[in-house]
Design a protein around this motif. Structure first.
Motif, PDB file in Angstrom:
ATOM      1  N   TYR A  44      34.541  29.856  73.788  1.00 36.79           N
ATOM      2  CA  TYR A  44      34.362  29.253  72.465  1.00 36.79           C
ATOM      3  C   TYR A  44      34.717  27.781  72.549  1.00 36.79           C
ATOM      4  CZ  TYR A  44      39.435  29.259  71.541  1.00 36.79           C
ATOM      5  OH  TYR A  44      40.785  29.033  71.589  1.00 36.79           O
ATOM      6  N   LYS A  67      34.212  18.316  67.309  1.00 40.19           N
ATOM      7  CA  LYS A  67      33.340  17.508  66.452  1.00 40.19           C
ATOM      8  C   LYS A  67      32.093  17.071  67.197  1.00 40.19           C
ATOM      9  CE  LYS A  67      36.767  15.780  63.292  1.00 40.19           C
ATOM     10  NZ  LYS A  67      37.638  14.631  62.983  1.00 40.19           N
ATOM     11  N   ALA A 124      38.771  29.201  75.774  1.00 41.21           N
ATOM     12  CA  ALA A 124      38.433  27.893  75.205  1.00 41.21           C
ATOM     13  C   ALA A 124      37.998  26.958  76.320  1.00 41.21           C
ATOM     14  CB  ALA A 124      39.651  27.305  74.504  1.00 41.21           C
ATOM     15  N   ILE A 125      36.921  26.203  76.112  1.00 41.40           N
ATOM     16  CA  ILE A 125      36.687  25.078  77.023  1.00 41.40           C
ATOM     17  C   ILE A 125      36.536  23.821  76.188  1.00 41.40           C
ATOM     18  CG2 ILE A 125      35.536  26.482  78.797  1.00 41.40           C
ATOM     19  CD1 ILE A 125      32.963  24.873  78.124  1.00 41.40           C
ATOM     20  N   ASP A 126      36.712  22.696  76.856  1.00 40.61           N
ATOM     21  CA  ASP A 126      36.623  21.420  76.156  1.00 40.61           C
ATOM     22  C   ASP A 126      35.785  20.494  77.019  1.00 40.61           C
ATOM     23  OD1 ASP A 126      37.035  19.425  74.364  1.00 40.61           O
ATOM     24  OD2 ASP A 126      39.072  18.947  75.022  1.00 40.61           O
ATOM     25  N   THR A 127      34.651  20.067  76.513  1.00 41.35           N
ATOM     26  CA  THR A 127      33.830  19.090  77.248  1.00 41.35           C
ATOM     27  C   THR A 127      34.003  17.744  76.555  1.00 41.35           C
ATOM     28  OG1 THR A 127      31.878  19.546  75.907  1.00 41.35           O
ATOM     29  CG2 THR A 127      32.147  20.870  77.890  1.00 41.35           C
ATOM     30  N   PRO A 128      33.738  16.648  77.271  1.00 46.11           N
ATOM     31  CA  PRO A 128      33.973  15.331  76.671  1.00 46.11           C
ATOM     32  C   PRO A 128      33.014  15.033  75.517  1.00 46.11           C
ATOM     33  CG  PRO A 128      33.598  15.161  79.045  1.00 46.11           C
ATOM     34  CD  PRO A 128      33.244  16.546  78.636  1.00 46.11           C
ATOM     35  N   VAL A 129      33.457  14.200  74.600  1.00 42.51           N
ATOM     36  CA  VAL A 129      32.597  13.791  73.487  1.00 42.51           C
ATOM     37  C   VAL A 129      31.487  12.866  73.995  1.00 42.51           C
ATOM     38  CG1 VAL A 129      33.854  11.728  72.762  1.00 42.51           C
ATOM     39  CG2 VAL A 129      32.714  13.120  71.054  1.00 42.51           C
ATOM     40  N   LEU A 130      31.764  12.184  75.103  1.00 44.50           N
ATOM     41  CA  LEU A 130      30.749  11.294  75.683  1.00 44.50           C
ATOM     42  C   LEU A 130      29.953  12.055  76.739  1.00 44.50           C
ATOM     43  CD1 LEU A 130      32.992   8.130  76.180  1.00 44.50           C
ATOM     44  CD2 LEU A 130      31.309   8.525  74.383  1.00 44.50           C
ATOM     45  N   LEU A 177      27.107   9.950  72.230  1.00 43.32           N
ATOM     46  CA  LEU A 177      28.023  10.938  71.661  1.00 43.32           C
ATOM     47  C   LEU A 177      27.319  12.286  71.585  1.00 43.32           C
ATOM     48  CD1 LEU A 177      29.669   8.964  68.709  1.00 43.32           C
ATOM     49  CD2 LEU A 177      30.439   9.197  71.069  1.00 43.32           C
TER      50      LEU A 177
END
Lengths: 435, 435
Positions: free
Chosen positions: A81, A85, A22-28, A58
């Protein structure tokens, strides 16, 4: 939320089964990173006010942020993956699962690998997820950008018109060929003869047999792009045969996919009309998954233009969700919003202390428990709460039970009551509720 | 992401254990809904550009959107949790877990209920989560806005100065009393005598004994606000005693909490300095959970001003995460980013078909499996990949194994290899890896 959580859990389980991190990039994102990546989509990007500092927007999808992330961190291979949102300034159409804020579920494989192995895995993933979710019959359409470009070339279309012709072809799933043809000739300025020649190709679909036939096609077999693309496609179908999924995969020359950044294999999964659908008026939900190979995108974010080939798939979770939601509504099934296993109840007054002590024991043992937030609630109200919210058990303590060291365990559906020794209560609840 | 997911899962498990339903509100709120709710925080709100349509902003916390949601949907009671990101235009301080985009984990109980029952449950939740996470010793400080207001009143502070005095008191966890006192007298314009009288109260902390003493206090016992607040506090401590958690709860008159919207019980959990901390330089992480009662907020969003009493708690997940991350780093433990159970490998060339067939069987059986995306990878490379990424097993198929109908299952750590009949492979992998 409960239904969507279940759906997301099934998708994530599949992504993990295939070894993705899992990776998570910023919404901004920096505004400049998004500008010019989405063609016509650009006008749907939400921009932030300039309040000093960077100009932000966004995220519009998860693919561009992933490519930016790979380039920024100089990562040359990764299987990841990302479920998160994204935001679009669009007109919502909630019945078809289109919102301004919605989930995307993406799986991508980045890196220089042997041809078609990662591409085949992406299609296997689509097949697994759509099968797991029991959405009914589906079809995965596959095509290749180089084959399309080869077709355009042998039909006499100048290279400068490949992309615009591609976008006409892309409409074949919603329009008959005649309309697409007149758009090509009228708006796009192709000659009627060229359009007719394209029409002969893009209406074809099939499997390995069609690939073999096109490899023998006197014109296409002379075109380098088409030959390479068909070679890829043949290898892909060999791998899909080993995966046992060719039954639901169709090589479809009308599939074009809108986004400019695809460079190789492209695919899109559609649900087929269900005979036994519970929905009275079947709603068109469009494609439920799509993706393809984009070997050039990461290079655009790298200052030295270093390329990282990528292939990925995006699961159209919102569309799938709207189908599942309609089915659940039609079936009358009541979806519980909580998971509470037992309500701690008392049959008469002055027992708040007994309830608090018992519920505390249950929580500490990991049992999901609730009680009414009243000092002296009526037993009937407490049992009614169980029925309203679907709590299967009630643990009742009165003076008598306290004196006997037991708890009366009531099955809310059958109304059966049994006295359980207090020290055995947790085990008994687990025995009844856990499979 | 892996570490944060584990942490979030533990928090959500606790919220569900207490019967909360998940809700999800949009990240975009109408700007006017947020303005004027956060006091000094307002300047940290991210606003969106006016691109036509509504004026929007990114949510700043989850409490105001929850109150807005209750009012808009005319909901009079609800127990919900919400785990989601919020946004603040702040200077990040990542070592202390402060970011511009960060998770909040909120649990709230809305509704008109008997006093202190929901409030006690919120404290039980804080106690459960901090115990479950094994963060070491902690203390939950509790106070009551009405007690503070009562104290200010009996010390001769005019009501117009309650809020500003409150914000001075709030600094007592970072400043000695002398400095707070001089701020009160200098900046806030209290008389030295009034400040001294306040000082006598706000430096007190204890348990039921202190509550009893203050209920006998000649001045406080005459003040309606203080008497009510102390009555609440006494009932709360009775309930906490039944929950068995008073050992870690301290009634602390210096706790004030910054936000204006609290109206009753307030609380904040802090970690105590650990003796056996793995961290060389202990980093101050501030509070790790906090919350309180806010009975007026929902009414502000309701056109008719209908009130819905609420009490809630927010778990400071980012701060807890930064502590856990530092511990993991210090311990040298390697956190796997994937969950792959087995690598499908081949010992020599021309076996891509065998690998694809086997991995497909494993995926379909729910096993988490990977293979290298090369047609003919070297066995050593494949085993090296297992070691690098922590995959515990390798399933090896060569010509011999294919002929014998077996798979060589290799334990990556011990290097032991056993031939397993192909039809028993899935069971054997499960037997070895699943507890």
């Amino acid at each position: 939320v409960v239904l969507r959580d279940r759906l997301l859990a099934a998708v994530v389980a599949c992504f993990k089964r295939h070894g993705a991190a899992a990776i998570d990039t910023p919404v901004l994102e920096l505004r400049e990173m998004l500008v010019g990546r989405y063609g016509e989509g650009a006008k749907l990007i939400y921009e932030l006010q300039d309040q000093g500092g960077e100009l932000l927007a966004l995220r519009y999808d998860l693919t561009v942020p992933f490519a930016r992330y790979l380039a920024m961190n100089k990562i040359t291979h990764m299987k990841r993956y990302h479920v998160a949102k994204v935001y679009r300034r669009d007109n919502p159409a909630t019945t078809r699962g289109r919102y301004r804020e919605f989930y995307q579920c993406d799986f991508d494989i980045a890196g220089q690998f042997d041809p078609m192995i990662p591409d085949a895995e992406c299609l296997k993933i689509v097949h697994e997820i759509l099968s797991d979710l029991q959405l009914g019959d589906f079809l995965i359409k596959v095509n290749h950008r180089q084959i399309l470009n080869g077709v355009f070339a042998v039909c006499g279309i100048p290279e400068s018109k490949f992309i615009t012709t591609c976008s006409s072809v892309d409409k074949l799933d919603k329009m008959p060929w005649e309309e697409v043809r007149s758009e090509m000739v009228g708006e796009k300025g192709l000659s009627p003869e060229a359009a007719d020649r394209i029409g002969e190709y893009v209406q074809l679909h099939g499997g390995l047999d069609l690939i073999e036939r096109l490899l023998q096609d006197p014109k296409l077999s002379q075109n380098k792009l088409a030959k390479e693309g068909l070679g890829d496609m043949k290898l892909l179908f060999e791998y899909l045969t080993l995966f046992g999924i060719t039954g639901k995969v169709s090589f479809d020359l009308s599939l074009a996919r809108g986004l400019d950044y695809y460079t190789g294999v492209i695919y899109e999964a559609v649900l087929l009309q269900q005979e036994n659908d519970h929905v009275e008026e079947p709603v068109s939900v469009g494609s439920v998954a799509g993706g393809g190979r984009y070997d050039g995108l990461v290079g655009m974010f790298d200052p030295k233009g270093r390329k990282v080939p990528c292939v990925g798939v995006s699961i159209g979770i919102e569309r799938i969700f709207s189908i599942l939601e309609q089915r659940v509504e039609a079936s009358g099934e009541k979806v519980r919003t909580t998971e509470t296993q037992v309500l701690v109840a008392t049959p008469h007054k002055h027992l708040i202390a007994a309830r608090l002590k018992l519920i505390s024991e249950l929580w500490d043992a990991g049992i999901k428990a609730e009680m009414l937030y009243k000092k002296d609630p009526k037993l009937l109200k407490q049992l009614q709460y169980c029925e309203d919210t679907g709590i299967p058990l009630a643990a009742i303590v009165g003076e008598q039970e306290l004196a006997d060291g037991v708890v009366k365990l009531r099955d809310v559906t059958t109304r059966e009551e049994v006295d359980i020794p207090r020290e055995k209560l947790v085990d008994e609840i687990r025995r009844r509720l856990e499979p």
